[in-house]
Design a protein around this motif. Structure first.
Motif, PDB file in Angstrom:
ATOM      1  N   ASP A   1      39.968  -8.628  48.967  1.00 18.57           N
ATOM      2  CA  ASP A   1      39.813  -7.219  49.306  1.00 18.57           C
ATOM      3  C   ASP A   1      40.530  -6.900  50.613  1.00 18.57           C
ATOM      4  O   ASP A   1      41.191  -5.857  50.736  1.00 18.57           O
ATOM      5  CB  ASP A   1      38.329  -6.874  49.421  1.00 18.57           C
ATOM      6  CG  ASP A   1      38.103  -5.406  49.754  1.00 18.57           C
ATOM      7  OD1 ASP A   1      38.397  -4.549  48.894  1.00 18.57           O
ATOM      8  OD2 ASP A   1      37.646  -5.115  50.870  1.00 18.57           O
ATOM      9  N   ASP A   2      40.430  -7.786  51.591  1.00 14.55           N
ATOM     10  CA  ASP A   2      41.106  -7.574  52.873  1.00 14.55           C
ATOM     11  C   ASP A   2      42.623  -7.579  52.689  1.00 14.55           C
ATOM     12  O   ASP A   2      43.330  -6.784  53.314  1.00 14.55           O
ATOM     13  CB  ASP A   2      40.685  -8.664  53.858  1.00 14.55           C
ATOM     14  CG  ASP A   2      41.359  -8.515  55.207  1.00 14.55           C
ATOM     15  OD1 ASP A   2      40.939  -7.645  55.990  1.00 14.55           O
ATOM     16  OD2 ASP A   2      42.316  -9.274  55.482  1.00 14.55           O
TER      17      ASP A   2
ATOM     18  N   ASN B   1      44.302  -6.712  49.976  1.00 14.10           N
ATOM     19  CA  ASN B   1      44.694  -5.465  49.326  1.00 14.10           C
ATOM     20  C   ASN B   1      44.703  -4.298  50.309  1.00 14.10           C
ATOM     21  O   ASN B   1      45.595  -3.442  50.265  1.00 14.10           O
ATOM     22  CB  ASN B   1      43.740  -5.165  48.161  1.00 14.10           C
ATOM     23  CG  ASN B   1      43.922  -6.113  46.998  1.00 14.10           C
ATOM     24  OD1 ASN B   1      45.031  -6.579  46.737  1.00 14.10           O
ATOM     25  ND2 ASN B   1      42.847  -6.422  46.295  1.00 14.10           N
ATOM     26  N   GLN B   2      43.717  -4.271  51.209  1.00  9.90           N
ATOM     27  CA  GLN B   2      43.650  -3.181  52.183  1.00  9.90           C
ATOM     28  C   GLN B   2      44.790  -3.246  53.199  1.00  9.90           C
ATOM     29  O   GLN B   2      45.170  -2.223  53.760  1.00  9.90           O
ATOM     30  CB  GLN B   2      42.307  -3.221  52.914  1.00  9.90           C
ATOM     31  CG  GLN B   2      41.118  -2.867  52.030  1.00  9.90           C
ATOM     32  CD  GLN B   2      39.825  -2.796  52.826  1.00  9.90           C
ATOM     33  OE1 GLN B   2      39.838  -2.766  54.048  1.00  9.90           O
ATOM     34  NE2 GLN B   2      38.699  -2.781  52.108  1.00  9.90           N
ATOM     35  N   ASN B   3      45.329  -4.439  53.430  1.00 10.62           N
ATOM     36  CA  ASN B   3      46.417  -4.599  54.398  1.00 10.62           C
ATOM     37  C   ASN B   3      47.782  -4.686  53.745  1.00 10.62           C
ATOM     38  O   ASN B   3      48.756  -5.102  54.380  1.00 10.62           O
ATOM     39  CB  ASN B   3      46.179  -5.853  55.250  1.00 10.62           C
ATOM     40  CG  ASN B   3      45.028  -5.677  56.224  1.00 10.62           C
ATOM     41  OD1 ASN B   3      45.176  -5.089  57.289  1.00 10.62           O
ATOM     42  ND2 ASN B   3      43.859  -6.193  55.857  1.00 10.62           N
ATOM     43  N   GLY B   4      47.879  -4.297  52.473  1.00 10.68           N
ATOM     44  CA  GLY B   4      49.159  -4.237  51.785  1.00 10.68           C
ATOM     45  C   GLY B   4      49.726  -5.574  51.372  1.00 10.68           C
ATOM     46  O   GLY B   4      50.930  -5.677  51.105  1.00 10.68           O
TER      47      GLY B   4
ATOM     48  N   GLY C   1      47.122  -9.239  46.459  1.00  9.27           N
ATOM     49  CA  GLY C   1      45.782  -9.697  46.123  1.00  9.27           C
ATOM     50  C   GLY C   1      45.815 -10.858  45.156  1.00  9.27           C
ATOM     51  O   GLY C   1      44.970 -11.752  45.212  1.00  9.27           O
TER      52      GLY C   1
END
Length: 213
Positions: A95-96, A98-101, A104
Protein backbone atom coordinates in the motif's frame (compact mmCIF):
# COMPACT_ATOMS: atom_id res chain seq x y z
CA UNK A 1 -8.77 2.83 9.49
CA UNK A 2 -6.62 5.09 11.68
CA UNK A 3 -9.29 5.24 14.38
CA UNK A 4 -9.67 1.46 14.18
CA UNK A 5 -5.93 1.02 14.73
CA UNK A 6 -6.00 3.41 17.69
CA UNK A 7 -8.91 1.50 19.23
CA UNK A 8 -7.11 -1.78 18.59
CA UNK A 9 -3.99 -0.44 20.29
CA UNK A 10 -5.99 0.66 23.34
CA UNK A 11 -7.69 -2.74 23.44
CA UNK A 12 -4.32 -4.53 23.39
CA UNK A 13 -3.01 -2.22 26.12
CA UNK A 14 -6.00 -2.84 28.39
CA UNK A 15 -6.06 -6.58 27.67
CA UNK A 16 -2.36 -6.97 28.52
CA UNK A 17 -2.27 -4.44 31.36
CA UNK A 18 -1.36 -7.13 33.89
CA UNK A 19 1.50 -8.41 31.75
CA UNK A 20 2.74 -4.86 31.20
CA UNK A 21 2.79 -4.35 34.96
CA UNK A 22 4.81 -7.55 35.37
CA UNK A 23 7.29 -6.35 32.74
CA UNK A 24 7.66 -3.01 34.53
CA UNK A 25 8.27 -4.83 37.81
CA UNK A 26 10.94 -7.00 36.20
CA UNK A 27 12.64 -3.97 34.66
CA UNK A 28 12.52 -2.10 37.95
CA UNK A 29 14.22 -4.94 39.82
CA UNK A 30 16.72 -5.80 37.09
CA UNK A 31 20.28 -4.69 36.49
CA UNK A 32 20.18 -1.72 34.13
CA UNK A 33 23.05 -3.18 32.06
CA UNK A 34 20.91 -6.16 31.03
CA UNK A 35 17.95 -3.91 30.31
CA UNK A 36 20.11 -1.81 27.99
CA UNK A 37 21.47 -4.93 26.27
CA UNK A 38 17.93 -6.20 25.77
CA UNK A 39 16.83 -2.89 24.27
CA UNK A 40 19.84 -2.85 21.94
CA UNK A 41 19.10 -6.41 20.81
CA UNK A 42 15.46 -5.51 20.18
CA UNK A 43 16.49 -2.42 18.20
CA UNK A 44 18.88 -4.61 16.21
CA UNK A 45 16.04 -7.00 15.43
CA UNK A 46 13.81 -4.21 14.11
CA UNK A 47 16.70 -2.74 12.10
CA UNK A 48 17.53 -6.11 10.58
CA UNK A 49 13.86 -6.68 9.76
CA UNK A 50 13.74 -3.35 7.93
CA UNK A 51 17.03 -4.04 6.12
CA UNK A 52 15.72 -7.43 5.01
CA UNK A 53 12.71 -5.98 3.21
CA UNK A 54 14.67 -3.02 1.89
CA UNK A 55 17.09 -5.45 0.23
CA UNK A 56 14.37 -7.72 -1.20
CA UNK A 57 12.59 -4.65 -2.58
CA UNK A 58 15.84 -3.51 -4.19
CA UNK A 59 16.30 -6.98 -5.71
CA UNK A 60 12.91 -6.54 -7.36
CA UNK A 61 13.79 -3.09 -8.68
CA UNK A 62 12.02 -0.99 -6.03
CA UNK A 63 14.34 1.48 -4.30
CA UNK A 64 13.21 2.42 -0.78
CA UNK A 65 15.20 4.49 1.71
CA UNK A 66 15.87 2.72 5.00
CA UNK A 67 14.82 5.81 6.96
CA UNK A 68 11.41 5.49 5.31
CA UNK A 69 11.00 1.75 5.68
CA UNK A 70 12.15 1.59 9.34
CA UNK A 71 9.11 3.38 10.85
CA UNK A 72 6.89 1.57 8.35
CA UNK A 73 8.19 -1.69 9.82
CA UNK A 74 6.65 -0.80 13.19
CA UNK A 75 3.34 -0.15 11.42
CA UNK A 76 3.39 -3.56 9.73
CA UNK A 77 4.24 -5.32 12.99
CA UNK A 78 1.47 -3.47 14.84
CA UNK A 79 -1.14 -4.28 12.17
CA UNK A 80 0.01 -7.91 12.16
CA UNK A 81 -0.49 -7.95 15.94
CA UNK A 82 -4.06 -6.74 15.52
CA UNK A 83 -4.84 -8.95 12.51
CA UNK A 84 -2.41 -11.90 12.61
CA UNK A 85 -4.02 -13.76 9.70
CA UNK A 86 -3.92 -12.96 6.00
CA UNK A 87 -0.69 -10.93 5.95
CA UNK A 88 -2.48 -7.67 6.75
CA UNK A 89 0.67 -6.12 8.16
CA UNK A 90 2.85 -7.01 5.19
CA UNK A 91 0.24 -5.54 2.85
CA UNK A 92 1.16 -2.15 4.32
CA UNK A 93 4.41 -2.28 2.34
CA UNK A 94 2.48 -2.72 -0.90
CA UNK A 95 0.00 0.00 0.00
CA UNK A 96 2.85 2.40 0.82
CA UNK A 97 4.52 1.63 -2.51
CA UNK A 98 1.32 2.35 -4.43
CA UNK A 99 0.84 5.64 -2.60
CA UNK A 100 4.40 6.71 -3.47
CA UNK A 101 4.11 5.84 -7.17
CA UNK A 102 6.18 2.65 -7.01
CA UNK A 103 5.30 -0.76 -8.41
CA UNK A 104 2.92 -2.56 -6.06
CA UNK A 105 3.47 -5.81 -8.01
CA UNK A 106 7.27 -5.76 -7.56
CA UNK A 107 6.87 -4.68 -3.95
CA UNK A 108 4.57 -7.65 -3.35
CA UNK A 109 7.25 -9.92 -4.82
CA UNK A 110 9.77 -8.38 -2.44
CA UNK A 111 7.42 -8.94 0.49
CA UNK A 112 6.97 -12.60 -0.42
CA UNK A 113 10.69 -13.12 -0.92
CA UNK A 114 11.52 -11.33 2.35
CA UNK A 115 8.94 -13.38 4.24
CA UNK A 116 10.42 -16.56 2.80
CA UNK A 117 13.95 -15.57 3.87
CA UNK A 118 12.62 -14.73 7.34
CA UNK A 119 10.92 -18.13 7.63
CA UNK A 120 14.00 -19.89 6.25
CA UNK A 121 16.17 -18.26 8.92
CA UNK A 122 13.61 -18.96 11.61
CA UNK A 123 13.38 -22.62 10.57
CA UNK A 124 17.09 -23.03 11.35
CA UNK A 125 16.52 -21.68 14.86
CA UNK A 126 13.37 -23.82 15.14
CA UNK A 127 15.28 -26.97 14.18
CA UNK A 128 17.79 -26.31 16.96
CA UNK A 129 14.98 -25.75 19.46
CA UNK A 130 13.26 -28.98 18.45
CA UNK A 131 16.51 -30.89 18.88
CA UNK A 132 16.97 -29.52 22.41
CA UNK A 133 13.34 -30.26 23.37
CA UNK A 134 13.63 -33.78 21.98
CA UNK A 135 16.83 -34.37 23.93
CA UNK A 136 15.12 -33.18 27.10
CA UNK A 137 12.03 -35.31 26.36
CA UNK A 138 9.89 -32.16 26.48
CA UNK A 139 8.63 -32.11 22.88
CA UNK A 140 4.83 -31.87 22.66
CA UNK A 141 2.64 -33.10 19.74
CA UNK A 142 1.26 -29.62 19.00
CA UNK A 143 4.83 -28.29 18.79
CA UNK A 144 5.72 -30.98 16.27
CA UNK A 145 2.63 -30.18 14.20
CA UNK A 146 3.28 -26.41 14.22
CA UNK A 147 6.92 -26.97 13.27
CA UNK A 148 5.87 -29.29 10.45
CA UNK A 149 3.65 -26.51 9.05
CA UNK A 150 6.56 -24.04 9.08
CA UNK A 151 8.95 -26.51 7.44
CA UNK A 152 6.31 -27.41 4.82
CA UNK A 153 5.88 -23.73 3.90
CA UNK A 154 9.64 -23.21 3.62
CA UNK A 155 10.25 -26.37 1.56
CA UNK A 156 7.26 -25.63 -0.68
CA UNK A 157 8.49 -22.10 -1.33
CA UNK A 158 12.00 -23.35 -2.12
CA UNK A 159 10.59 -25.81 -4.65
CA UNK A 160 8.38 -23.14 -6.20
CA UNK A 161 11.27 -20.68 -6.58
CA UNK A 162 13.47 -23.44 -7.99
CA UNK A 163 10.83 -24.28 -10.58
CA UNK A 164 10.58 -20.60 -11.49
CA UNK A 165 14.32 -20.39 -12.03
CA UNK A 166 14.94 -23.75 -13.74
CA UNK A 167 11.74 -25.30 -15.11
CA UNK A 168 9.39 -22.61 -16.36
CA UNK A 169 7.43 -25.00 -18.61
CA UNK A 170 6.63 -27.37 -15.76
CA UNK A 171 5.69 -24.38 -13.60
CA UNK A 172 3.24 -23.23 -16.29
CA UNK A 173 1.65 -26.69 -16.41
CA UNK A 174 1.45 -26.72 -12.61
CA UNK A 175 -0.42 -23.41 -12.47
CA UNK A 176 -2.66 -24.50 -15.35
CA UNK A 177 -3.67 -27.57 -13.36
CA UNK A 178 -4.36 -25.45 -10.26
CA UNK A 179 -6.37 -23.04 -12.42
CA UNK A 180 -8.64 -25.78 -13.79
CA UNK A 181 -9.08 -27.58 -10.45
CA UNK A 182 -9.95 -24.38 -8.60
CA UNK A 183 -12.39 -23.09 -11.20
CA UNK A 184 -14.11 -26.45 -11.64
CA UNK A 185 -14.52 -26.69 -7.87
CA UNK A 186 -15.89 -23.16 -7.56
CA UNK A 187 -18.44 -23.80 -10.31
CA UNK A 188 -20.11 -26.34 -8.05
CA UNK A 189 -20.10 -23.99 -5.05
CA UNK A 190 -20.63 -20.45 -6.29
CA UNK A 191 -19.96 -18.22 -9.28
CA UNK A 192 -17.77 -15.70 -7.47
CA UNK A 193 -14.04 -15.81 -6.67
CA UNK A 194 -13.10 -17.68 -9.84
CA UNK A 195 -9.56 -17.29 -11.17
CA UNK A 196 -9.24 -15.35 -14.42
CA UNK A 197 -7.30 -16.81 -17.37
CA UNK A 198 -4.52 -14.20 -16.98
CA UNK A 199 -3.85 -15.49 -13.45
CA UNK A 200 -1.48 -18.13 -14.85
CA UNK A 201 1.02 -15.85 -16.64
CA UNK A 202 0.91 -13.28 -13.83
CA UNK A 203 1.60 -15.89 -11.17
CA UNK A 204 4.20 -17.63 -13.31
CA UNK A 205 5.97 -14.33 -13.95
CA UNK A 206 6.05 -13.52 -10.24
CA UNK A 207 7.60 -16.85 -9.25
CA UNK A 208 10.01 -16.74 -12.19
CA UNK A 209 11.30 -13.27 -11.28
CA UNK A 210 11.67 -14.16 -7.60
CA UNK A 211 13.31 -17.47 -8.43
CA UNK A 212 15.92 -15.87 -10.67
CA UNK A 213 16.64 -13.23 -8.05
Amino acid sequence: LLYSLICGGLWLFIKNLTEIQHILNVVENSHWQWVVIGMVCQAGYFSGYAFLYQDTFRQMGVEVDWRHIFPLTFTTLFVTLLAPFGGAGLAMYVDDANQNGKSGFKTALGVLLGTFIFLLTFSCVLAGGLFILHRENALQPHEIFASFVVFAIVIGTVLLLWLGARHETFLHHLFTGIFHIYNNTMKHIRQQWMLKPDWIPDKEQAVRIAGKQ
